[in-house]
Design a protein around this motif. Structure first.
Motif, PDB file in Angstrom:
ATOM      1  N   ARG A  66       0.721  -1.137   0.012  1.00  0.00           N
ATOM      2  CA  ARG A  66       0.107   0.169   0.118  1.00  0.00           C
ATOM      3  C   ARG A  66       1.142   1.250  -0.150  1.00  0.00           C
ATOM      4  N   ARG A  67       1.954   1.111   0.768  1.00  0.00           N
ATOM      5  CA  ARG A  67       2.815   2.416   0.661  1.00  0.00           C
ATOM      6  C   ARG A  67       3.485   2.697  -0.627  1.00  0.00           C
ATOM      7  N   GLN A  68       3.564   1.745  -1.462  1.00  0.00           N
ATOM      8  CA  GLN A  68       4.394   1.874  -2.768  1.00  0.00           C
ATOM      9  C   GLN A  68       3.204   1.951  -4.036  1.00  0.00           C
ATOM     10  N   ALA A  69       2.019   1.533  -3.832  1.00  0.00           N
ATOM     11  CA  ALA A  69       1.145   1.559  -5.049  1.00  0.00           C
ATOM     12  C   ALA A  69       0.615   2.677  -5.384  1.00  0.00           C
ATOM     13  N   ASN A  70       0.515   2.873  -6.440  1.00  0.00           N
ATOM     14  CA  ASN A  70      -0.170   4.173  -7.082  1.00  0.00           C
ATOM     15  C   ASN A  70      -1.771   3.588  -7.468  1.00  0.00           C
ATOM     16  N   ILE A  71      -2.502   3.965  -6.185  1.00  0.00           N
ATOM     17  CA  ILE A  71      -3.832   3.413  -6.049  1.00  0.00           C
ATOM     18  C   ILE A  71      -4.612   3.777  -7.535  1.00  0.00           C
ATOM     19  N   SER A  72      -4.385   4.931  -7.896  1.00  0.00           N
ATOM     20  CA  SER A  72      -5.429   5.379  -9.192  1.00  0.00           C
ATOM     21  C   SER A  72      -5.220   4.618 -10.451  1.00  0.00           C
ATOM     22  N   ILE A  73      -4.054   3.677 -10.534  1.00  0.00           N
ATOM     23  CA  ILE A  73      -3.936   2.952 -11.857  1.00  0.00           C
ATOM     24  C   ILE A  73      -4.240   1.622 -11.610  1.00  0.00           C
ATOM     25  N   LEU A  74      -4.428   0.972 -10.345  1.00  0.00           N
ATOM     26  CA  LEU A  74      -4.642  -0.149 -10.175  1.00  0.00           C
ATOM     27  C   LEU A  74      -5.752  -0.976 -10.799  1.00  0.00           C
ATOM     28  N   CYS A  75      -5.451  -2.339 -11.359  1.00  0.00           N
ATOM     29  CA  CYS A  75      -6.550  -2.808 -12.015  1.00  0.00           C
ATOM     30  C   CYS A  75      -6.230  -4.315 -11.849  1.00  0.00           C
ATOM     31  N   GLY A  76      -7.083  -4.998 -12.409  1.00  0.00           N
ATOM     32  CA  GLY A  76      -7.029  -6.639 -12.056  1.00  0.00           C
ATOM     33  C   GLY A  76      -8.162  -7.302 -11.146  1.00  0.00           C
TER      34      GLY A  76
END
Length: 1482
Positions: free
Chosen positions: A405-415
């Motif tokens: 969570r600290r590393q992810a770019n939440i806006s572009i998550l998919c799957g």
């Protein structure tokens, strides 16, 4: 048969009719027919032919009947009573069967019941024939079994009493008690008492009276009011000395009083009295002196100096009075369900007069009765089912670990992700209700759906990932063409090259770069003449020299397709081409090589592309022959790629959103997945002509034919209106007159979308309850105490006793009810609201002349603090007279000092029980509803509070209200729940080298374990033995990464001797080097091309051929014995003197891996499942690569396999799924439940939650704690404690009728049954209304203390154990019986005639047992031993009339028959032997 007498036989034969059958008919109504069967039966019971019976006596076998309709049977039914008791089958009418000696286990009996046909509407009885139309009448009799007679069973005798006299002759007794009463005609109980004489060795002293005398009193009479004349001292009282015995002397009071007294409240219609007054009357009792032989004696022998108490003041009894019954409450069963139990309804009444002084106790204040027993006419009960809202949006964030969570770019998550929804309970609408597009029902309490499993609240979902465009290589530049070949214009055109999108996927592609590039060019030509030479050169005249060659001419398009000749401009090339065949002395030149690669891809100001081709001299000319061309003519150059280095392409932006376009009409087309669209719209994008590496330019610079479209149709998403449930019902307001609020809520089922109607802002409403009346305030008003009332003088004068008007009396006061304002109110209001009724009567005393007089009590002394005591004093007064009387000096009767414990307000708090678990604060504010699909993460760790109950103790060690010690009743302590730590892995390592040194393989990278999961954190993925997790992707290494660069062959060099011509065999060479500046060692040394070769330059007149052509292909499988060929043809025939031409065809054997190779496809290993770079799970694909492998193991270009026609059958990609790491999801905590106990130390409150989604893969596991409890405050339990009955006490006499009493005391306890015994409490109000509690209990019972010599009954024995009626060890019934008895005690034999009878009684009981009986024997002594019967619970028993049964049982002295007798005779017979001393066995 001789002598057969028909008349005699006919007398013995009877016609017997069966029961009428059902009424049959085609239609319901009066046209039905009913039939029955008729038999001819002999009186002895056997059946014969019907002709033997008298025909005239034959009953009807058919009759008309009314056939009822089906709906009629709802109007009538059979009403069947319970079965009656089982009675013995009579011989004749009403004569019971006598007891038989042959009874083994049970006798046949019969039991009956009543059967009536009733209307279902009002239960009135109608004729049975109506119900018989529908169903056969139920049986009214049935056979039953009566157990064999059971004799009375009694215990053993207890031990003998002491001798009734301590000197001389007396009596001793012993008793036994009834264990089982006689049943079913069994033998009655024997005497329960046994007497024997006894004598003391001590003689009675001479001169001592033979008798002792006792004062014996009778029971008090009923309380009565004095006659009105008694108040005028004119009452008539007589003393009756009439005696049945000469020495009887009984005082009887006869008061002639009319009881038509009209005291104030008796004749008012006082259902609702405004005040209560009590009246004081008097009661009397008989007193007599009895002698120890039971005879009466002179009263003076018993009383000595003291007068007996024969009268006393008493309160006049008042019966309980109640209001009228209230109306019946609604029936609890209001609908029809599968549960067939009836409903119930209640009605109540209130007490309007508390019973006083032994008045009639209150009847039941509440009645309950069954209702809607059948329930046929009730509506069907509503069904409740779970409903669910629409699914919320798909979310991926909950799947990420803390680290990710600290590393992810939440806006572009998919799957892969998860989505949630709410579940709620609704009542299923009636079938008749119209069905809407979405069935929306009002939410109800979830408890109504408790029987069903709620639908899933969590499911997996997927957000499509955009895939990057995979593009092919650019094609070569095409020819210079018009922009539109159908309508060519001008002399400017374009050359184009193209590439393609390789990815095929259902997922959306991101916007791909341009696929077409073009460059401007001059003189465009769309169609060209194409020339192909079809034959060799044919000389015109001689075998050599000029000739012609035929060529085919076609018009082709730029794509190489044949088109009509009219498309090509200009005249077509000639069909015959001039050529020449070399003569034997002519120079022979080879054909042109292919054009070399173009030196530049485009033309600039300083450079242009060029390419060349060459040909070589194959034979030198001879004399007179045609000379060879000059060296310059052996090479040709031409310009190539002469277009300028300016590339243009159309740049297209991403498609815009789908918007409404009124002019668009696509006739309701369906797009994409074929679902019907709500409306059609358009998507627009911008397209601009772009110059490579520069930017946008004017559109003319780009090919208009390659321009992408800028508008396309699309389906507009449907408008979705918000859908909410109706509001729930308002929650109930408080039933009492307390302030409160009511609330209701509704749930969003579907969120609005695409411009639909928005959701309402209000989902939760709260309102104050309608103004309930403030709790009414009523209080008791006590009136002044009246003066002390004594027994009237007229009554005193007629009775023995002190004549002075003094002594004990009663004083009363009135009680009324008032409102808060002081206005009088109904007494029932105070009974409901004002607490306990104040006492209305108390004892008082009018001082007599000889009374002990005492001073008033002094004030209490000062207290010294908590735990100390205080005292007060008084002294004897009366000017010294009291001090001279002995009885006044008795400090037990007249205490002169009182001590009491000082009141104390200090309390001790002590922790009780264990700490609760650590409870985290609830993040949701009470009363607020959570928003749509609230996705807050439930916090399972951090700072919380834990609770421990506090017991508050006063100085006496009594439990008191906990708020006296603490505000909340708890100790509260901050606590911490450690947070879960997820499994932590390292970052990805660098990619390894490709696993294949040549061709396709895999490259791998890995993560390794850094920290294991802790405290319920997310577990690690599946690790290998090295604690690693890896990812593999496909890779490819070029096998011919480095290749040899070859220069052209040098001129064939021939060593000539002297002047011989330079022809024949020679040598030519070429340079071989690695490409660029690469080291030669990197190229394959096995495949170094030859640097020199033998060459041949034909001499004049020699035969000249072309170089060898390519070898033909060997068979695909390189079959043994096959060969391959190559050929050449003649360019110049030899002179007649020269040698003939060499072979024109050459062949060689196909040898595997030498001259012949096979090829096959080979695939690499699969990669791991590949996801989009922004996905963490969900749908992906795994890939592998394809190689073409030669039979010697060498990897070659894929085209090789294609050339040999090999078809690839391997799948190179397939879909795969990476399971999502779904963490456990829980419901919210329920509200804290009510305390399990309202007081005491065992109370606890609990709350629960349930698992909505179990953990999956590496998701965080569910916590173990789905239920939490915390202690409740330790509140004192106050209760009334009913004491045991006191011993029988007779007031003012030694024996006779007395009373035994028991008391109510208010006690406090811990509610755990073991902590400490209940402690008495001073403030009885804590336990409630003592007066009300007393009138519910029996507080006094009459009893009798026998006088010496009286014949009397013992007290009741204890209840025996519960016993069932059993047959052969099995229970005959479900309810058992227990018995108790009173035996007769005879003290003086002369009084036997006045003895009462012994008594016993039974009561039903539960949990009974079947008892068995066994003989027990003692040891032999002098040929004698004790034999007794023992019950299976260890109790020794006796039974029946001993002497009769002993003779019957003991007539056979043989012991071997005893077992037989036990089997054949009822168990009672075994008991009868016990008390016989077994005379026949001695």
């Amino acid at each position: 048969i001789s002598g057969f007498n028909e008349n005699a036989l006919s007398v013995c034969l009877l016609s017997v009719a069966g029961q009428w059958g059902h009424c049959m008919g085609e239609e319901c109504g009066s046209g039905g027919v009913q039939t029955r069967t008729i038999w001819c039966v002999h009186r002895e019971g056997w059946t014969t032919h019907h002709t033997h019976c008298q025909h005239m006596d034959k009953p009807e076998s058919q009759r008309h009947c009314f056939k009822v309709c089906d709906w009629h049977q709802d109007l009538f039914e059979w009403d069947v009573s319970d079965w009656g008791g089982c009675v013995l089958v009579p011989f004749f009418a009403n004569e019971l069967l006598p007891r038989t000696a042959e009874c083994i286990t049970a006798q046949h009996g019969i039991q009956r019941r009543k059967v009536h046909c009733v209307r279902t509407s009002n239960r009135t009885t109608v004729t049975s024939r109506i119900c018989e139309f529908f169903s056969q009448k139920p049986a009214v009799e049935q056979a039953c079994l009566i157990p064999c007679p059971q004799d009375c069973v009694v215990s053993d005798f207890n031990s003998w009493s002491l001798c009734s006299k301590t000197c001389g002759a007396g009596l001793q007794h012993r008793t036994r008690h009834v264990l089982a009463t006689p049943m079913y005609g069994g033998a009655n109980c024997p005497n329960l008492t046994e007497l024997r004489t006894c004598s003391s060795p001590v003689d009675c002293p001479a001169g001592e009276g033979e008798y002792q005398y006792s004062l014996k009193v009778g029971a008090w009479s009923e309380c009565r009011l004095p006659h009105p004349k008694d108040t005028l001292l004119s009452g008539r009282t007589t003393v009756d000395f009439s005696t049945s015995h000469s020495e009887n002397n009984t005082v009887t009071l006869h008061t002639h009083a009319s009881h038509h007294h009209s005291h104030r409240h008796h004749h008012r219609a006082h259902k609702n009295p405004m005040s209560w007054e009590l009246e004081v009357g008097y009661q009397t009792r008989q007193v007599r002196c009895t002698r120890s032989d039971g005879k009466n004696a002179m009263l003076s022998l018993c009383t000595k100096d003291n007068s007996p108490l024969t009268f006393q003041a008493c309160a006049m009894p008042k019966d309980c009075q109640t209001s009228d019954w209230s109306s019946w409450s609604p029936c609890s069963k209001t609908c029809r369900s599968s549960d067939l139990s009836p409903g119930y309804r209640l009605r109540s009444r209130i007490m309007t007069q508390i019973p006083v002084a032994g008045g009639k106790r209150c009847p039941a204040l509440e009645e309950k009765e069954a209702c809607n027993i059948m329930g046929d006419l009730l509506p069907i009960c509503p069904r409740y089912v779970w409903r669910a809202t629409d699914w919320g949006e798909c979310r991926i964030l909950p799947l990420l670990s803390q680290q990710d969570r600290r590393q992810a770019n939440i806006s572009i998550l998919c799957g892969g992700g998860i989505q949630t929804r709410k579940t709620y309970c609704v009542q299923v609408p009636d079938d008749s209700a119209p069905h809407h597009r979405k069935e929306v029902s009002r939410p109800v309490n979830a408890r109504l759906c408790a029987g069903e499993e709620p639908p899933s609240a969590v499911q997996r979902c997927s957000i499509p990932c955009q895939h990057s465009c995979l593009l092919s290589q650019w094609s070569p530049w095409g020819a210079c063409l018009h922009d539109n070949c159908k309508e060519p214009q001008g002399k400017k055109g374009f050359r184009q090259r193209r590439r393609e999108v390789l990815w095929e996927s259902s997922s959306p592609l991101e916007t791909c770069p341009h696929l077409v590039e073009s460059v401007p060019c001059e003189d465009p030509v769309c169609y060209l003449w194409q020339v192909q030479q079809e034959g060799r050169c044919v000389p015109a005249k001689s075998p050599c020299g000029p000739g012609t060659a035929v060529q085919s001419v076609t018009c082709v398009s730029a794509e190489g397709e044949d088109v009509p000749a009219a498309h090509c401009e200009g005249d077509p090339p000639p069909a015959e081409l001039a050529c020449e065949v070399a003569c034997s002395a002519d120079c022979v030149v080879g054909s042109w090589s292919s054009w070399s690669a173009c030196s530049h891809s485009c033309a600039t100001k300083n450079a242009e592309g060029r390419q060349s081709r060459t040909r070589t001299v194959l034979a030198l000319p001879g004399k007179g022959g045609k000379e060879c061309p000059a060296a310059s003519a052996l090479e040709e150059w031409r310009v190539c790629n002469d277009h300028p280095c300016v590339v243009f392409y159309w740049e297209a932006s991403a498609w815009g959103p789908c918007i409404e376009e009124a002019s668009m009409d696509f006739n309701g087309t369906s797009f994409g997945n074929g679902t019907p669209t709500c409306a059609m719209g358009v998507q627009i994008r911008k397209v601009s002509c772009t110059k490579a590496n520069v930017g946008p330019v004017i559109s003319k610079r780009c090919s208009d034919s390659a321009r992408p479209e800028t508008v396309r149709p699309c389906s507009l998403p449907c408008k979705r209106d918000c859908i909410v449930t109706p509001f729930s019902e308002w929650t109930a307001c408080p039933a009492t007159c307390m302030p409160g609020s009511s609330s209701r809520y509704r749930t969003i089922i579907q969120r609005s979308a695409n411009g639909g109607q928005e959701c309402p802002d209000t989902l939760f409403e709260e309102r104050e309850c309608e103004s309930l009346p403030v709790c009414p305030v009523y209080r008791w008003r006590t009136h002044k105490w009246h003066s002390c009332i004594l027994v009237p003088d007229s009554v005193r004068r007629g009775l023995p006793g002190p004549g002075e008007a003094c002594g004990k009396g009663l004083e009363t006061r009135g009680v009324s009810c008032v409102e808060e304002s002081g206005e009088s109110a109904n007494m029932t209001e105070c009974l409901r609201w004002a607490g306990p009724l104040p006492p209305q009567i108390r004892e008082c005393r009018v001082a007599c002349k000889d009374d002990c007089t005492l001073t008033t009590w002094s004030k209490f002394s000062e207290c010294a603090g908590c735990g100390s005591s205080r005292s007060r004093k008084r002294s004897l007064s009366g000017k010294g007279r009291s001090k001279k009387k002995d009885h006044c000096l008795n400090e037990k009767s007249y205490p002169l000092e009182e001590t009491e414990t000082c009141p104390c307000d200090e309390f001790l708090s002590q922790p009780y029980g264990n700490w609760s678990v650590c409870i985290l604060p609830d993040p949701s504010a009470p009363g607020s509803l959570k928003g749509w699909m609230s996705h807050r993460e439930v916090k399972e760790c951090g700072q919380g509070l834990r609770y421990r109950a506090v017991a508050c103790i006063d100085q006496q060690g009594h439990l008191v209200d906990p708020t006296l010690c603490t505000d909340s009743g708890y100790m509260v302590e901050v606590c911490h729940i450690p947070c879960p730590l997820d499994c932590k892995l390292s970052d990805w390592s660098a990619w390894s080298a490709c696993s294949a040194s040549c061709g396709s393989g895999l490259k791998i990278r890995s993560k390794w374990l850094r920290e294991k999961a802790f405290n319920g954190g997310r577990p690690c993925p599946r690790l290998d033995l090295k604690n690693q997790v890896y990812e593999a992707v496909r890779c490819h290494r070029e096998c011919s990464q480095y290749e040899w660069r070859i220069e052209p062959w040098s001129i064939c060099t021939i060593n000539t001797v002297d002047d011989l011509p330079a022809c024949g065999e020679g040598v030519q060479s070429r340079k071989i080097r690695s490409a660029g500046s690469v080291d030669d060692s990197l190229c394959d040394q096995d495949e170094v091309p030859p640097r020199a070769q033998v060459c041949f330059l034909a001499c004049p007149d020699d035969c000249v051929t072309t170089p060898w052509g390519a070898w033909s292909n060997c068979p695909l499988q390189c079959d043994q014995g096959t060969a391959r060929n190559r050929s050449r043809h003649i360019l110049r025939h030899p002179a007649s003197t020269s040698p003939a031409c060499p072979d024109l065809v050459q062949s060689e054997i196909c040898i595997l891996n030498s001259t012949c190779f096979t090829y096959q496809h080979r695939v690499s290993d699969w990669s791991t499942c590949q996801l989009s770079e922004n996905a963490i799970c969900g749908q992906g694909s795994r890939l592998r690569l394809l190689d073409c492998v030669r039979s010697d193991g060498k990897i070659v270009e894929l085209q090789k396999c294609q050339q040999f026609g090999l078809i690839n059958k391997w799948k190179l990609s397939e879909s795969c799924v990476v399971d999502c790491p779904v963490s456990c999801m829980l419901s919210d905590w329920s509200p804290w439940a009510e305390c399990s106990h309202t007081c005491g130390s065992r109370g606890h409150s609990a709350r629960t939650r349930r698992v909505l989604q179990e953990a999956h893969e590496e998701g965080r596991p569910c916590p173990n704690q789905l239920t939490q409890t915390k202690p409740c405050p330790v509140r004192p339990c106050y209760t009334w404690l009913l004491s045991d009955w006191s011993p029988c006490t007779v007031e003012g006499a030694a024996c006779g009728e007395g009373l035994r009493r028991r008391n109510l005391s208010c006690v406090v306890h811990w509610g755990d049954g073991s902590k400490s015994p209940p402690q008495p409490v001073g403030e009885e109000e804590l336990c409630g209304d003592k007066l009300r509690r007393r009138i519910q209990q029996e507080m006094e019972q009459p009893c009798f203390v026998p006088c010496p010599g009286d014949c009397h009954l013992t007290v009741w024995s204890s209840w025996s154990s519960c016993q069932l009626t059993c047959l052969e060890g099995r229970s005959f019934e479900t309810t058992g019986r227990q018995a108790r008895s009173r035996a007769v005690i005879i003290q003086v034999m002369e009084n036997q005639g006045s003895c009462p009878h012994q008594v016993f009684e039974t009561q039903p009981c539960k949990g009974g047992k079947c008892h068995s009986y066994q003989w027990r024997t003692g040891g032999w002594s002098n040929n004698v031993r004790a034999v007794w019967c023992q019950r299976s619970d260890g109790v020794n028993v006796t039974v029946g009339e001993c002497d009769l049964i002993a003779v019957r049982k003991c007539s056979r002295p043989r012991r071997s028959n005893l077992a037989l007798q036990r089997r054949q005779e009822p168990k009672a017979l075994l008991f009868d032997i016990l008390t016989c001393n077994f005379p026949c066995w001695n």
